[in-house]
Design a protein around this motif. Structure first.
Motif, PDB file in Angstrom:
ATOM      1  N   LEU A 143      43.361  41.400  53.589  1.00  0.00           N
ATOM      2  CA  LEU A 143      42.102  42.108  53.821  1.00  0.00           C
ATOM      3  C   LEU A 143      41.316  42.177  52.514  1.00  0.00           C
ATOM      4  CD1 LEU A 143      43.092  45.105  56.150  1.00  0.00           C
ATOM      5  CD2 LEU A 143      42.136  42.886  56.775  1.00  0.00           C
ATOM      6  N   GLU A 144      40.437  41.212  52.330  1.00  0.00           N
ATOM      7  CA  GLU A 144      39.706  41.100  51.061  1.00  0.00           C
ATOM      8  C   GLU A 144      38.769  42.270  50.785  1.00  0.00           C
ATOM      9  OE1 GLU A 144      38.993  37.190  48.880  1.00  0.00           O
ATOM     10  OE2 GLU A 144      37.996  36.967  50.811  1.00  0.00           O
ATOM     11  N   ASP A 145      38.305  42.923  51.842  1.00  0.00           N
ATOM     12  CA  ASP A 145      37.378  44.040  51.625  1.00  0.00           C
ATOM     13  C   ASP A 145      38.101  45.385  51.581  1.00  0.00           C
ATOM     14  OD1 ASP A 145      38.035  44.001  54.308  1.00  0.00           O
ATOM     15  OD2 ASP A 145      36.030  44.562  55.008  1.00  0.00           O
ATOM     16  N   CYS A 146      39.427  45.335  51.461  1.00  0.00           N
ATOM     17  CA  CYS A 146      40.215  46.564  51.327  1.00  0.00           C
ATOM     18  C   CYS A 146      41.091  46.500  50.086  1.00  0.00           C
ATOM     19  CB  CYS A 146      41.079  46.793  52.572  1.00  0.00           C
ATOM     20  SG  CYS A 146      40.138  47.094  54.083  1.00  0.00           S
ATOM     21  N   THR A 147      40.633  45.761  49.085  1.00  0.00           N
ATOM     22  CA  THR A 147      41.343  45.646  47.818  1.00  0.00           C
ATOM     23  C   THR A 147      40.350  45.246  46.734  1.00  0.00           C
ATOM     24  OG1 THR A 147      43.203  44.579  46.683  1.00  0.00           O
ATOM     25  CG2 THR A 147      41.955  43.206  48.226  1.00  0.00           C
ATOM     26  N   SER A 148      40.569  45.716  45.515  1.00  0.00           N
ATOM     27  CA  SER A 148      39.658  45.414  44.404  1.00  0.00           C
ATOM     28  C   SER A 148      40.447  45.219  43.114  1.00  0.00           C
ATOM     29  CB  SER A 148      38.640  46.552  44.217  1.00  0.00           C
ATOM     30  OG  SER A 148      37.792  46.660  45.343  1.00  0.00           O
ATOM     31  N   PRO A 149      39.889  44.433  42.180  1.00  0.00           N
ATOM     32  CA  PRO A 149      40.577  44.181  40.911  1.00  0.00           C
ATOM     33  C   PRO A 149      40.349  45.281  39.890  1.00  0.00           C
ATOM     34  CG  PRO A 149      38.526  42.966  40.967  1.00  0.00           C
ATOM     35  CD  PRO A 149      38.637  43.653  42.306  1.00  0.00           C
ATOM     36  N   VAL A 150      41.192  45.290  38.876  1.00  0.00           N
ATOM     37  CA  VAL A 150      41.014  46.203  37.753  1.00  0.00           C
ATOM     38  C   VAL A 150      39.840  45.724  36.906  1.00  0.00           C
ATOM     39  CG1 VAL A 150      42.029  47.028  35.592  1.00  0.00           C
ATOM     40  CG2 VAL A 150      43.427  46.915  37.667  1.00  0.00           C
ATOM     41  N   VAL A 151      38.888  46.602  36.685  1.00  0.00           N
ATOM     42  CA  VAL A 151      37.742  46.330  35.807  1.00  0.00           C
ATOM     43  C   VAL A 151      37.519  47.553  34.930  1.00  0.00           C
ATOM     44  CG1 VAL A 151      35.281  45.811  35.647  1.00  0.00           C
ATOM     45  CG2 VAL A 151      36.634  44.823  37.512  1.00  0.00           C
ATOM     46  N   VAL A 152      37.661  47.382  33.632  1.00  0.00           N
ATOM     47  CA  VAL A 152      37.355  48.458  32.688  1.00  0.00           C
ATOM     48  C   VAL A 152      36.147  47.983  31.882  1.00  0.00           C
ATOM     49  CG1 VAL A 152      38.184  49.892  30.795  1.00  0.00           C
ATOM     50  CG2 VAL A 152      39.793  49.090  32.547  1.00  0.00           C
ATOM     51  N   ALA A 202      45.309  31.340  49.758  1.00  0.00           N
ATOM     52  CA  ALA A 202      44.641  30.708  50.905  1.00  0.00           C
ATOM     53  C   ALA A 202      45.003  29.233  50.990  1.00  0.00           C
ATOM     54  CB  ALA A 202      43.129  30.892  50.785  1.00  0.00           C
ATOM     55  N   ALA A 203      45.077  28.566  49.844  1.00  0.00           N
ATOM     56  CA  ALA A 203      45.437  27.147  49.826  1.00  0.00           C
ATOM     57  C   ALA A 203      46.849  26.928  50.353  1.00  0.00           C
ATOM     58  CB  ALA A 203      45.310  26.600  48.404  1.00  0.00           C
ATOM     59  N   ALA A 204      47.687  27.942  50.229  1.00  0.00           N
ATOM     60  CA  ALA A 204      49.070  27.851  50.706  1.00  0.00           C
ATOM     61  C   ALA A 204      49.175  28.154  52.198  1.00  0.00           C
ATOM     62  CB  ALA A 204      49.964  28.798  49.917  1.00  0.00           C
ATOM     63  N   GLY A 205      48.058  28.583  52.821  1.00  0.00           N
ATOM     64  CA  GLY A 205      48.068  28.811  54.257  1.00  0.00           C
ATOM     65  C   GLY A 205      47.775  30.228  54.695  1.00  0.00           C
ATOM     66  N   MET A 206      47.706  31.166  53.754  1.00  0.00           N
ATOM     67  CA  MET A 206      47.381  32.537  54.114  1.00  0.00           C
ATOM     68  C   MET A 206      45.899  32.657  54.451  1.00  0.00           C
ATOM     69  SD  MET A 206      49.650  34.688  51.313  1.00  0.00           S
ATOM     70  CE  MET A 206      51.453  34.597  51.330  1.00  0.00           C
ATOM     71  N   HIS A 207      45.546  33.695  55.195  1.00  0.00           N
ATOM     72  CA  HIS A 207      44.173  33.870  55.655  1.00  0.00           C
ATOM     73  C   HIS A 207      43.472  34.962  54.858  1.00  0.00           C
ATOM     74  CE1 HIS A 207      45.192  31.533  59.321  1.00  0.00           C
ATOM     75  NE2 HIS A 207      46.354  32.164  59.211  1.00  0.00           N
ATOM     76  N   LEU A 208      42.295  34.658  54.322  1.00  0.00           N
ATOM     77  CA  LEU A 208      41.466  35.661  53.667  1.00  0.00           C
ATOM     78  C   LEU A 208      40.471  36.169  54.699  1.00  0.00           C
ATOM     79  CD1 LEU A 208      40.720  33.950  50.221  1.00  0.00           C
ATOM     80  CD2 LEU A 208      42.749  35.214  50.968  1.00  0.00           C
ATOM     81  N   VAL A 209      40.558  37.446  55.042  1.00  0.00           N
ATOM     82  CA  VAL A 209      39.724  37.999  56.105  1.00  0.00           C
ATOM     83  C   VAL A 209      39.108  39.316  55.657  1.00  0.00           C
ATOM     84  CG1 VAL A 209      41.094  36.920  57.938  1.00  0.00           C
ATOM     85  CG2 VAL A 209      41.705  39.216  57.128  1.00  0.00           C
ATOM     86  N   LYS A 210      38.140  39.761  56.419  1.00  0.00           N
ATOM     87  CA  LYS A 210      37.548  41.075  56.207  1.00  0.00           C
ATOM     88  C   LYS A 210      37.984  41.987  57.347  1.00  0.00           C
ATOM     89  CE  LYS A 210      33.478  39.400  53.712  1.00  0.00           C
ATOM     90  NZ  LYS A 210      34.088  39.754  52.418  1.00  0.00           N
ATOM     91  N   SER A 211      38.100  43.264  57.029  1.00  0.00           N
ATOM     92  CA  SER A 211      38.589  44.227  58.020  1.00  0.00           C
ATOM     93  C   SER A 211      37.645  44.349  59.210  1.00  0.00           C
ATOM     94  CB  SER A 211      38.760  45.595  57.366  1.00  0.00           C
ATOM     95  OG  SER A 211      37.507  46.093  56.907  1.00  0.00           O
ATOM     96  N   THR A 212      36.382  43.973  58.996  1.00  0.00           N
ATOM     97  CA  THR A 212      35.387  44.073  60.057  1.00  0.00           C
ATOM     98  C   THR A 212      35.370  42.845  60.956  1.00  0.00           C
ATOM     99  OG1 THR A 212      33.775  43.243  58.458  1.00  0.00           O
ATOM    100  CG2 THR A 212      33.888  45.621  58.758  1.00  0.00           C
ATOM    101  N   GLU A 213      36.121  41.804  60.576  1.00  0.00           N
ATOM    102  CA  GLU A 213      36.203  40.600  61.412  1.00  0.00           C
ATOM    103  C   GLU A 213      37.236  40.822  62.532  1.00  0.00           C
ATOM    104  OE1 GLU A 213      37.350  37.529  58.744  1.00  0.00           O
ATOM    105  OE2 GLU A 213      35.383  37.411  57.773  1.00  0.00           O
ATOM    106  N   PRO A 214      36.949  40.392  63.743  1.00  0.00           N
ATOM    107  CA  PRO A 214      37.858  40.609  64.865  1.00  0.00           C
ATOM    108  C   PRO A 214      39.017  39.603  64.906  1.00  0.00           C
ATOM    109  CG  PRO A 214      35.910  39.477  65.627  1.00  0.00           C
ATOM    110  CD  PRO A 214      35.685  39.743  64.174  1.00  0.00           C
ATOM    111  N   PHE A 215      39.745  39.497  63.812  1.00  0.00           N
ATOM    112  CA  PHE A 215      40.810  38.479  63.770  1.00  0.00           C
ATOM    113  C   PHE A 215      42.061  38.897  64.541  1.00  0.00           C
ATOM    114  CE2 PHE A 215      41.642  41.254  60.157  1.00  0.00           C
ATOM    115  CZ  PHE A 215      43.024  41.355  60.117  1.00  0.00           C
ATOM    116  N   LEU A 216      42.117  40.173  64.986  1.00  0.00           N
ATOM    117  CA  LEU A 216      43.248  40.624  65.814  1.00  0.00           C
ATOM    118  C   LEU A 216      42.874  40.677  67.284  1.00  0.00           C
ATOM    119  CD1 LEU A 216      44.860  43.480  63.660  1.00  0.00           C
ATOM    120  CD2 LEU A 216      45.707  41.183  64.057  1.00  0.00           C
ATOM    121  N   SER A 217      41.677  40.214  67.624  1.00  0.00           N
ATOM    122  CA  SER A 217      41.244  40.276  69.030  1.00  0.00           C
ATOM    123  C   SER A 217      41.508  38.965  69.740  1.00  0.00           C
ATOM    124  CB  SER A 217      39.747  40.608  69.096  1.00  0.00           C
ATOM    125  OG  SER A 217      39.509  41.866  68.520  1.00  0.00           O
TER     126      SER A 217
END
Length: 342
Positions: free
Chosen positions: A300-309, A327-342
């Motif tokens: 869930l790309e929109d539910c995680t953020s990097p460290v920035v100081v 993602a190149a290894a086969g994992m899916h980059l998605v947003k929580s608002t996308e209906p990927f579980l529907s």
């Protein structure tokens, strides 16, 4: 993706997005009653009846990382990243309450005297390093810039010379393995303190899920070994001491459990550290078993953020590069608002 066709549920009326950035007490009895009524109203079945088993792995969604003014708040580039991430995360949990089988929150768990806290180290003048602005390298130890605090050795019950050898080996091992150098962090996720707790709004959503779906929340403790960092919940940064003896272990039970789910969804903080390291370790295990299993992992790309100081360090590019590799290894980059579980 082999998931059942489902309609997204509404977000329950008790959820208030304006409260996500604050600490408050979850009214358990009231929420439990409402969760039972919600399950009945929306025909939500117990998790034991799920044909497709979906795990939501939440990495360190704790006050220490997610509440402004707490010790290691992940502000990201916006300055409010973790709060916004958790608004979306709570809404995601509520919308997909009926299909998420199990929620596994990891809990970064520390005490004061650990190798990445300032009390562990001293310079020749007996001063401790500045938290979050100091990295310790093998050369620093070789030159005597930093050494192990003798008081820590005594208090932890270790022989001082052996602890010195371990610390030097540990710092060298990090560089040899291509890990981040040893960072001296501010005291954070302190066991017994409010920084250690889950973000209140996330705790509420997770508890609501537990009651509505009859699915026990599975908390995974990590980071309590005083002699190693533990960014990933699946394994500490270093497993062996200078004399090749094991002093830490992989979380083989959780690894096996994750591999057995039909779908694993990952969110949490921080994208550049504990989230990336956990996913990286999961990918390593997957590639040893069956590389095709990577396809069942959703980030869930929109539910995680990097460290920035600002003005000090920005891990955005490193985090994005890691996710591109996943993602190149086969994992899916998605947003929580996308209906990927529907």
């Amino acid at each position: 993706m082999n998931t059942p066709t489902t309609t997204q549920l509404p977000v329950p009326p008790h959820f208030n997005s304006e409260e996500v950035g604050y600490v408050w007490r979850v009214p358990y009895q009231q929420r439990a009653k409402e969760a039972r009524e919600w399950a009945k109203k929306h025909n939500i079945k117990p998790a034991s009846e799920d044909e497709t088993r979906i795990c939501l792995l939440l990495i360190d969604v704790q006050n220490t990382f997610c509440i402004p003014e707490f010790e290691l708040f992940v502000g990201g580039k916006s300055g409010a990243a973790a709060v916004n991430d958790n608004i979306r995360l709570c809404e995601f949990i509520y919308r997909y309450l009926g299909v998420i089988t199990k929620i596994i929150p990891t809990m970064d768990t520390h005490t004061a005297m650990q190798i990445f806290h300032s009390i562990f180290w001293v310079n020749q003048a007996g001063e401790h390093p500045t938290p979050s602005a100091t990295s310790i390298t093998p050369a620093d130890i070789e030159k005597g810039i930093w050494k192990v605090n003798p008081g820590v050795a005594y208090s932890l019950g270790y022989d001082y010379e052996l602890l010195e050898k371990h610390a030097y080996h540990y710092v060298k091992q990090l560089s040899q393995d291509g890990k981040y150098p040893l960072t001296v962090w501010s005291y954070h996720s302190m066991l017994g303190g409010i920084g250690h707790a889950l973000v209140s709004a996330v705790e509420e959503a997770v508890f609501f899920h537990c009651i509505a779906r009859h699915s026990q929340t599975q908390f995974e403790i990590k980071g309590n070994n005083p002699l190693t960092e533990n960014y990933s919940v699946l394994r500490p940064e270093v497993l062996e001491s200078f004399d090749k003896r094991p002093f830490a272990q992989k979380n083989t039970r959780l690894i096996q459990q994750l591999l057995e789910f039909d779908t694993v969804i990952v969110a949490g903080q921080a994208k550049s550290h504990c989230v990336a390291w956990t996913i990286d370790d999961l990918l390593t295990e997957i590639q040893q078993v069956d590389p095709n299993l990577a396809k069942k992992v959703y980030l869930l790309e929109d539910c995680t953020s990097p460290v920035v100081v600002p003005g000090v360090v920005d891990y955005t590019e490193a985090a994005d590069a890691a996710f591109e590799r996943f993602a190149a290894a086969g994992m899916h980059l998605v947003k929580s608002t996308e209906p990927f579980l529907s």
